[in-house]
Design a protein around this motif. Structure first.
Motif, PDB file in Angstrom:
ATOM      1  N   PHE A  57       0.821  -1.215   0.000  1.00 50.83           N
ATOM      2  CA  PHE A  57       0.000   0.000   0.000  1.00 50.83           C
ATOM      3  C   PHE A  57       0.851   1.260   0.000  1.00 50.83           C
ATOM      4  O   PHE A  57       0.540   2.240  -0.680  1.00 50.83           O
ATOM      5  CB  PHE A  57      -0.964   0.010   1.196  1.00 50.83           C
ATOM      6  N   LYS A  58       1.951   1.260   0.754  1.00 53.48           N
ATOM      7  CA  LYS A  58       2.842   2.428   0.759  1.00 53.48           C
ATOM      8  C   LYS A  58       3.436   2.658  -0.629  1.00 53.48           C
ATOM      9  O   LYS A  58       3.497   3.786  -1.109  1.00 53.48           O
ATOM     10  CB  LYS A  58       3.963   2.237   1.778  1.00 53.48           C
ATOM     11  N   GLN A  59       3.876   1.588  -1.267  1.00 55.70           N
ATOM     12  CA  GLN A  59       4.454   1.716  -2.601  1.00 55.70           C
ATOM     13  C   GLN A  59       3.407   2.190  -3.596  1.00 55.70           C
ATOM     14  O   GLN A  59       3.689   3.008  -4.471  1.00 55.70           O
ATOM     15  CB  GLN A  59       5.050   0.373  -3.060  1.00 55.70           C
ATOM     16  N   HIS A  60       2.182   1.723  -3.446  1.00 56.87           N
ATOM     17  CA  HIS A  60       1.099   2.161  -4.332  1.00 56.87           C
ATOM     18  C   HIS A  60       0.857   3.661  -4.166  1.00 56.87           C
ATOM     19  O   HIS A  60       0.694   4.383  -5.164  1.00 56.87           O
ATOM     20  CB  HIS A  60      -0.179   1.371  -4.039  1.00 56.87           C
ATOM     21  N   ASP A  61       0.832   4.129  -2.927  1.00 55.05           N
ATOM     22  CA  ASP A  61       0.624   5.551  -2.686  1.00 55.05           C
ATOM     23  C   ASP A  61       1.749   6.387  -3.292  1.00 55.05           C
ATOM     24  O   ASP A  61       1.498   7.431  -3.904  1.00 55.05           O
ATOM     25  CB  ASP A  61       0.514   5.833  -1.185  1.00 55.05           C
ATOM     26  N   LYS A  62       2.980   5.923  -3.159  1.00 52.90           N
ATOM     27  CA  LYS A  62       4.106   6.641  -3.768  1.00 52.90           C
ATOM     28  C   LYS A  62       3.980   6.663  -5.284  1.00 52.90           C
ATOM     29  O   LYS A  62       4.241   7.686  -5.922  1.00 52.90           O
ATOM     30  CB  LYS A  62       5.435   5.984  -3.377  1.00 52.90           C
ATOM     31  N   ASP A  63       3.575   5.544  -5.860  1.00 55.05           N
ATOM     32  CA  ASP A  63       3.425   5.467  -7.311  1.00 55.05           C
ATOM     33  C   ASP A  63       2.319   6.400  -7.804  1.00 55.05           C
ATOM     34  O   ASP A  63       2.466   7.059  -8.838  1.00 55.05           O
ATOM     35  CB  ASP A  63       3.129   4.038  -7.752  1.00 55.05           C
TER      36      ASP A  63
END
Length: 84
Positions: A57-63
């Motif tokens: 989820f963190k990586q998705h938000d950054k993306d």
């Protein structure tokens, strides 16, 4: 020249100690006891799963933030070239 594969297999399986490690004895192997679950393993599995989902989820938000930033840059660049 390398020995043929059949000869290599026979030499590999000819050693007595190696052939015993490749077989499984019914007297040594135990069936899992489902009445007593391994709670450490279960906790580690669920904990790892939770950590991986959080990282996902963190990586998705950054993306998504990076996508929005690049889209705004592209819109500004296209708007400026359209004016002149």
């Amino acid at each position: 020249m390398a020995p043929p594969l059949g000869l290599a297999k026979r030499l590999f399986l000819a050693s007595g100690s190696l052939s015993h490690t490749l077989t499984r004895s019914a007297f040594i192997a135990r069936k899992p006891d489902y009445t007593k679950p391994n709670w450490k393993k279960i906790g580690l599995t669920y904990g790892t799963t939770a950590v991986l989902w959080v990282l996902l989820f963190k990586q998705h938000d950054k993306d998504v933030m990076e996508y929005e930033r690049r889209r705004e840059e592209r819109e500004k660049r296209d708007a400026c070239t359209g004016c002149s």
